[in-house]
Write an enzyme that holds these catalytic residues in place. Structure first.
Site, PDB file in Angstrom:
ATOM      1  N   ASP A 253       1.880  -3.561  -4.402  1.00  0.00           N
ATOM      2  CA  ASP A 253       2.850  -2.484  -4.567  1.00  0.00           C
ATOM      3  C   ASP A 253       3.045  -1.770  -3.219  1.00  0.00           C
ATOM      4  O   ASP A 253       4.174  -1.571  -2.745  1.00  0.00           O
ATOM      5  CB  ASP A 253       2.293  -1.499  -5.618  1.00  0.00           C
ATOM      6  CG  ASP A 253       3.326  -0.540  -6.138  1.00  0.00           C
ATOM      7  OD1 ASP A 253       4.474  -0.582  -5.671  1.00  0.00           O
ATOM      8  OD2 ASP A 253       2.980   0.276  -7.012  1.00  0.00           O
TER       9      ASP A 253
ATOM     10  N   ASP B 241      -6.370  -3.008   4.042  1.00  0.00           N
ATOM     11  CA  ASP B 241      -6.031  -1.918   4.979  1.00  0.00           C
ATOM     12  C   ASP B 241      -5.640  -2.477   6.339  1.00  0.00           C
ATOM     13  O   ASP B 241      -4.703  -1.999   6.983  1.00  0.00           O
ATOM     14  CB  ASP B 241      -7.175  -0.895   5.076  1.00  0.00           C
ATOM     15  CG  ASP B 241      -8.546  -1.527   5.296  1.00  0.00           C
ATOM     16  OD1 ASP B 241      -8.670  -2.755   5.121  1.00  0.00           O
ATOM     17  OD2 ASP B 241      -9.485  -0.798   5.653  1.00  0.00           O
TER      18      ASP B 241
ATOM     19  N   LYS C  88      -9.845  -6.055  -0.897  1.00  0.00           N
ATOM     20  CA  LYS C  88     -10.854  -5.186  -0.286  1.00  0.00           C
ATOM     21  C   LYS C  88     -12.227  -5.686  -0.719  1.00  0.00           C
ATOM     22  O   LYS C  88     -12.978  -4.990  -1.420  1.00  0.00           O
ATOM     23  CB  LYS C  88     -10.630  -3.733  -0.728  1.00  0.00           C
ATOM     24  CG  LYS C  88      -9.414  -3.077  -0.102  1.00  0.00           C
ATOM     25  CD  LYS C  88      -9.621  -2.643   1.345  1.00  0.00           C
ATOM     26  CE  LYS C  88     -10.499  -1.424   1.429  1.00  0.00           C
ATOM     27  NZ  LYS C  88     -10.806  -1.105   2.856  1.00  0.00           N
TER      28      LYS C  88
ATOM     29  N   ASP D 117       6.218  -2.563  -0.251  1.00  0.00           N
ATOM     30  CA  ASP D 117       7.114  -1.448   0.083  1.00  0.00           C
ATOM     31  C   ASP D 117       7.098  -1.171   1.586  1.00  0.00           C
ATOM     32  O   ASP D 117       8.137  -0.880   2.190  1.00  0.00           O
ATOM     33  CB  ASP D 117       6.702  -0.171  -0.655  1.00  0.00           C
ATOM     34  CG  ASP D 117       7.501   0.038  -1.928  1.00  0.00           C
ATOM     35  OD1 ASP D 117       8.085  -0.959  -2.426  1.00  0.00           O
ATOM     36  OD2 ASP D 117       7.554   1.167  -2.426  1.00  0.00           O
TER      37      ASP D 117
ATOM     38  N   TYR E 189      -3.412  -1.102 -12.751  1.00  0.00           N
ATOM     39  CA  TYR E 189      -2.328  -0.498 -13.534  1.00  0.00           C
ATOM     40  C   TYR E 189      -2.468  -0.794 -15.037  1.00  0.00           C
ATOM     41  O   TYR E 189      -1.804  -0.177 -15.862  1.00  0.00           O
ATOM     42  CB  TYR E 189      -0.954  -0.988 -13.053  1.00  0.00           C
ATOM     43  CG  TYR E 189      -0.596  -0.521 -11.647  1.00  0.00           C
ATOM     44  CD1 TYR E 189      -1.272   0.531 -11.047  1.00  0.00           C
ATOM     45  CD2 TYR E 189       0.422  -1.136 -10.933  1.00  0.00           C
ATOM     46  CE1 TYR E 189      -0.958   0.948  -9.771  1.00  0.00           C
ATOM     47  CE2 TYR E 189       0.748  -0.715  -9.648  1.00  0.00           C
ATOM     48  CZ  TYR E 189       0.053   0.325  -9.069  1.00  0.00           C
ATOM     49  OH  TYR E 189       0.367   0.746  -7.801  1.00  0.00           O
TER      50      TYR E 189
END
Ligand code: NAD
Length: 369
Positions: A251, A227, A194, A255, A143
């Protein structure tokens, strides 16, 4: 004599001021009990600040935020400011606060209150007793990484670029906090990245592993590909204690976990900076937004804001006992069948924002009696 804490209140927009009024009510009760004294100052942020000062957060508010022992924010944004310039939109005020206070760690508990087990999208036995703490890196990663932008190529097509980048120092400071917080809980950290396809993920894994070996061997550390973590969160969420992850994966994963617990109106968060001379910059806020669809009607759920205040008591003021009291009072009120509209269920009593706040203070008073 009770300790005194200096709190900056930033109610913001929409339901922000409505839920913040209930935080004040709880703080007043704690102060009246002599548990602590709170010096509260209030300033505008988001749309309210655009209206007052032409910017979503003013320099004066930033100075107040830096000087405060903790900042409590309601929510920002709304249709009224939908057309303002992107650089000064209400949400930009929040980003600037996070950046200037260098709030590098975002803490989000995903806890399931027994009375709300039925509101989860998962089966009750999977979420009953759920208690996960997400520690998400907040000021680095994709970001914020450079280069970034959208460019037009020679053939007239376009290319969008963002850069995932982390340094040793950025990884270690957030990992250290995750280990320290795990020590106050059941002592387990799962780090998600990852590393199989991203060099920044490989560095993340190596640095977290090295830091663990250097100073946190008493904490159990595991690693998981992000994942797989997303899948495990809906398969068997109770396997997790603290989940440490970067800005982007945090993020998404936090959520996802939020939905395991029922409603947006229930979930608090904390954003913490580094500890310098015994002072740690900190901002506490519910994870929900300004809910323009229900603003001004007195029906918003104030629990996420009140639980955010409880996090401030725990992480900024060292008042763990008072934080526990508030969390128990919330659980008790829910057990008693009171519900705001967002968490309403058959056979429960629907109440307004202020009646919910009063009931929580009532439950606190009963416990203290
Ligand atoms: P939202 O969280 O405001 O609302 C989503 C839905 O949840 C709405 O139906 C709303 O009524 C409901 N809801 C949210 N909080 C509730 C509460 N406490 N009690 C009862 N119901 C509640 O998200 P949105 O609608 O996507 O965004 C609205 C505005 O808020 C936008 O301007 C957005 O940019 C902003 N926003 C701000 C923050 C923040 O301040 N941190 C976070 C998210 C969104």
């Amino acid at each position: 004599m009770a300790k005194s804490f200096n709190i900056l209140l930033l109610p913001g927009d929409g339901i922000g001021p409505e839920v913040m009024a209930e935080v004040r009510r709880v703080a007043r009760w704690l102060a009246a009990q002599g548990i602590a004294r709170f010096e509260m100052e209030e300033a505008p942020v988001g749309g309210a600040s655009i209206d007052a000062d032409g910017v979503p957060v003013s320099d004066a508010t930033l100075e107040l935020a830096k000087a405060a022992d903790a900042v409590l924010l309601g929510a920002v944004g709304g249709p009224k400011w939908a057309e303002v310039d992107y650089a000064i939109r209400p949400e930009a005020g929040l980003l600037r606060l996070r950046k200037e206070l260098e709030l590098f760690a975002n803490l989000r508990p995903a806890q399931c209150f027994p009375a709300l087990v039925g509101a989860s999208s998962l089966k009750p036995d999977l979420v009953a007793g759920l208690d996960i703490l997400f520690v998400r890196e907040l000021v680095g990663g994709v970001y914020f990484g450079e280069p970034r932008g959208i460019e037009t190529l020679e053939d007239g097509t376009r290319r969008g670029v963002n850069t995932q980048v982390y340094t040793t120092a950025e990884i270690r400071r957030v990992a250290a906090l995750a280990f320290e917080l795990a020590r106050q809980r059941s002592g387990r950290v799962c780090s998600a990245e990852k590393s199989n396809v991203m060099e920044s993920g490989l560095l993340w894994r190596e640095e977290v592993t090295a830091l663990h070996a250097e100073g946190y061997r008493d904490v159990e550390l595991s690693h998981m590909l992000a994942d797989n973590c997303a899948m495990q969160l809906v398969r068997a969420p109770k396997q997790f204690d603290v989940i440490l992850t970067d800005n982007l994966f945090g993020d998404l994963l936090s959520d996802e976990a939020a939905m395991l617990t029922g409603s947006l109106g229930m979930l608090p968060s904390a954003s913490l900076g580094a500890e310098v001379d015994g002072h740690r910059a900190a901002l506490y806020e519910p994870i929900h937004g300004s809910a323009p669809d229900i603003a001004g009607r007195g029906i918003a759920n104030p629990i996420a804001a009140i639980l955010s205040f409880a996090m401030a008591l725990r992480y900024s003021f060292g008042l763990d006992g008072a934080a526990d009291m508030i969390e128990s009072a919330v659980a008790q009120v829910l057990d008693g069948g009171l519900r705001t509209a967002d968490i309403m269920a058959d056979g429960m009593a629907k109440v307004s924002t202020d009646v919910m706040g009063e009931a929580i203070v009532g439950a606190l008073a009963k416990r203290a009696a």
